[in-house]
Design an enzyme around this catalytic site. Structure first.
Site, PDB file in Angstrom:
ATOM      1  N   ARG A  45      -6.401  14.852 -16.359  1.00 23.40           N
ATOM      2  CA  ARG A  45      -5.187  14.486 -17.095  1.00 23.40           C
ATOM      3  C   ARG A  45      -5.410  14.457 -18.605  1.00 23.40           C
ATOM      4  NH1 ARG A  45      -2.070   9.942 -13.716  1.00 23.40           N
ATOM      5  NH2 ARG A  45      -2.100  10.880 -11.658  1.00 23.40           N
ATOM      6  N   ASP A 144       9.743   0.385 -17.489  1.00 22.10           N
ATOM      7  CA  ASP A 144       8.432   0.967 -17.187  1.00 22.10           C
ATOM      8  C   ASP A 144       7.700   1.097 -18.520  1.00 22.10           C
ATOM      9  OD1 ASP A 144       7.375   2.609 -14.470  1.00 22.10           O
ATOM     10  OD2 ASP A 144       6.321   3.109 -16.321  1.00 22.10           O
TER      11      ASP A 144
HETATM   12  C1  LIG Z   1       3.289   3.555  -8.358  1.00 18.50           C
HETATM   13  S1  LIG Z   1       4.593   3.355  -9.515  1.00 18.50           S
HETATM   14  C2  LIG Z   1       5.657   2.265  -8.611  1.00 18.50           C
HETATM   15  C3  LIG Z   1       7.092   2.676  -8.721  1.00 18.50           C
HETATM   16  C4  LIG Z   1       8.097   1.836  -7.933  1.00 18.50           C
HETATM   17  N1  LIG Z   1       8.062   0.450  -8.335  1.00 18.50           N
HETATM   18  C5  LIG Z   1       7.872   1.944  -6.450  1.00 18.50           C
HETATM   19  O1  LIG Z   1       7.358   1.005  -5.831  1.00 18.50           O
HETATM   20  O2  LIG Z   1       8.209   2.988  -5.879  1.00 18.50           O
HETATM   21  C6  LIG Z   1       3.849   2.252 -10.723  1.00 18.50           C
HETATM   22  C7  LIG Z   1       4.576   2.245 -12.041  1.00 18.50           C
HETATM   23  O3  LIG Z   1       4.073   1.157 -12.817  1.00 18.50           O
HETATM   24  C8  LIG Z   1       4.072   1.551 -14.175  1.00 18.50           C
HETATM   25  N2  LIG Z   1       3.149   0.692 -14.930  1.00 18.50           N
HETATM   26  C9  LIG Z   1       1.788   0.699 -14.919  1.00 18.50           C
HETATM   27  N3  LIG Z   1       1.305  -0.212 -15.784  1.00 18.50           N
HETATM   28  C10 LIG Z   1       2.371  -0.828 -16.338  1.00 18.50           C
HETATM   29  C11 LIG Z   1       2.521  -1.857 -17.314  1.00 18.50           C
HETATM   30  N4  LIG Z   1       1.457  -2.450 -17.893  1.00 18.50           N
HETATM   31  N5  LIG Z   1       3.766  -2.238 -17.663  1.00 18.50           N
HETATM   32  C12 LIG Z   1       4.858  -1.650 -17.094  1.00 18.50           C
HETATM   33  N6  LIG Z   1       4.781  -0.659 -16.177  1.00 18.50           N
HETATM   34  C13 LIG Z   1       3.544  -0.257 -15.800  1.00 18.50           C
HETATM   35  C14 LIG Z   1       3.654   3.021 -14.130  1.00 18.50           C
HETATM   36  O4  LIG Z   1       4.023   3.717 -15.291  1.00 18.50           O
HETATM   37  C15 LIG Z   1       4.360   3.505 -12.866  1.00 18.50           C
HETATM   38  O5  LIG Z   1       5.581   4.140 -13.155  1.00 18.50           O
END
Ligand SMILES: C[S@@+](CC[C@H](N)C(=O)[O-])C[C@H]1O[C@@H](n2cnc3c(N)ncnc32)[C@H](O)[C@@H]1O
Length: 278
Positions: A45, A144
């Site tokens: 990445r 997000d």
């Molecule tokens: C695996 S996805 C989960 C998406 C959704 N909540 C679901 O369960 O289908 C995790 C998300 O958390 C976000 N994320 C990771 N670290 C974060 C942070 N410190 N603050 C806000 N969002 C974060 C990522 O960008 C990603 O879009």
């Protein structure tokens, strides 16, 4: 160091030190703890960022990052995992429907790691179905850290495959089918789009733009990336924003039995604030 791409085939030199430097910086900026097994993912990445910026090595890229704060956003965007889907973990949407019935006064729902938007739009579909209209008193805030996924979410355009499993009625009511150059894609209808307010928000940041009282917080499949102290800090702040009858909805592999001073179980990966501890 395990690697999918053999070292000899790699365009840039990449050693354990590089991985450790990236891992430490990502943790500092986002709270995300990368497992050792993510070393190849980090390489592939970030190699794209090195190429785009014409950097010769990982240390060069990290030095650039140090002096160019704007690159932090792209660094974070490159390393987040955004897996999601419409109505993922469907039992939580039954919980939402039952909550709306029991609590007609519901005002605010926060989807705290909304990725590309499938989750908040699923919430909005349930709210619209419950009230029989799009224009309701329920505000849905979706946030997000990743600006890329937020942009996609705001557009509300998805490959048709993403909604294949939805009942026909939902597809018809909530999506337009793309034609011509947009064949194979669907777009959420503007009324559904208008129900969700998207914001960029880092859960690690001391200042959240989301204010209470909140009725429900969907915080699913993001806490797993954080270590336990970070999880507890975020959970405590979220619980303080919840109304007395509020719900905290976690992802399938997130368990807060160790946080009984903050929350008590209220069903399958669903929690209520524990007012005794507050
Ligand atoms: C695996 S996805 C989960 C998406 C959704 N909540 C679901 O369960 O289908 C995790 C998300 O958390 C976000 N994320 C990771 N670290 C974060 C942070 N410190 N603050 C806000 N969002 C974060 C990522 O960008 C990603 O879009």
């Amino acid at each position: 160091m395990s690697s999918v791409v053999g070292e000899s085939q790699r365009e840039f030199h990449y050693g354990q030190q590089d991985f450790e430097a990236v891992r430490a910086l990502l943790y500092q900026l986002t709270g995300i703890r990368l497992a050792d097994s993510k070393d190849s993912m980090v390489y592939s990445r970030l190699a794209r960022r090195l190429r785009a910026l014409k950097k010769a090595s990982f240390p060069d890229y990290l030095a650039y990052l140090n002096t160019h704060p704007a690159e932090e956003e792209l660094f974070i965007n490159a390393l987040t995992t955004n897996l999601t889907s419409f109505f993922r973990e469907p039992h939580h949407f039954d919980v939402l429907r039952a909550y709306l019935t029991a609590h007609p006064e519901t005002r605010q729902i926060w989807c705290a790691a909304s990725s590309t938007g499938e989750e908040p739009y699923s919430i909005a579909m349930i709210v619209a179905e419950h009230f029989g209209r799009f224009d309701t008193h329920v505000k849905i805030i979706a946030s997000d850290i990743d600006s890329n996924v937020l942009r996609q979410a705001e557009q509300g355009i998805y490959h048709f495959d993403r909604i294949k499993g939805l009942p026909e009625q939902r597809c018809k009511q909530f999506f337009f089918k793309g034609k011509g150059a947009r064949a194979g894609y669907v777009k959420v209808v503007p009324e559904l789009r208008a129900m969700v307010e998207f914001r960029q928000l880092n859960l690690l940041s001391p200042n959240w733009s989301v204010k209470g009282p909140l009725d429900i917080i969907f915080c699913r499949n993001v806490m797993i990336y954080f270590d336990r102290p970070t999880q507890l800090t975020i959970l405590e702040r979220m619980v303080k924003l919840l109304s007395k009858n509020g719900l905290y909805i976690a992802g399938h592999s997130e368990n807060f039995s160790h946080a009984s001073h903050l929350v008590k179980p209220a069903g399958n990966t669903t929690y209520q604030p524990n007012y005794i501890g507050r």
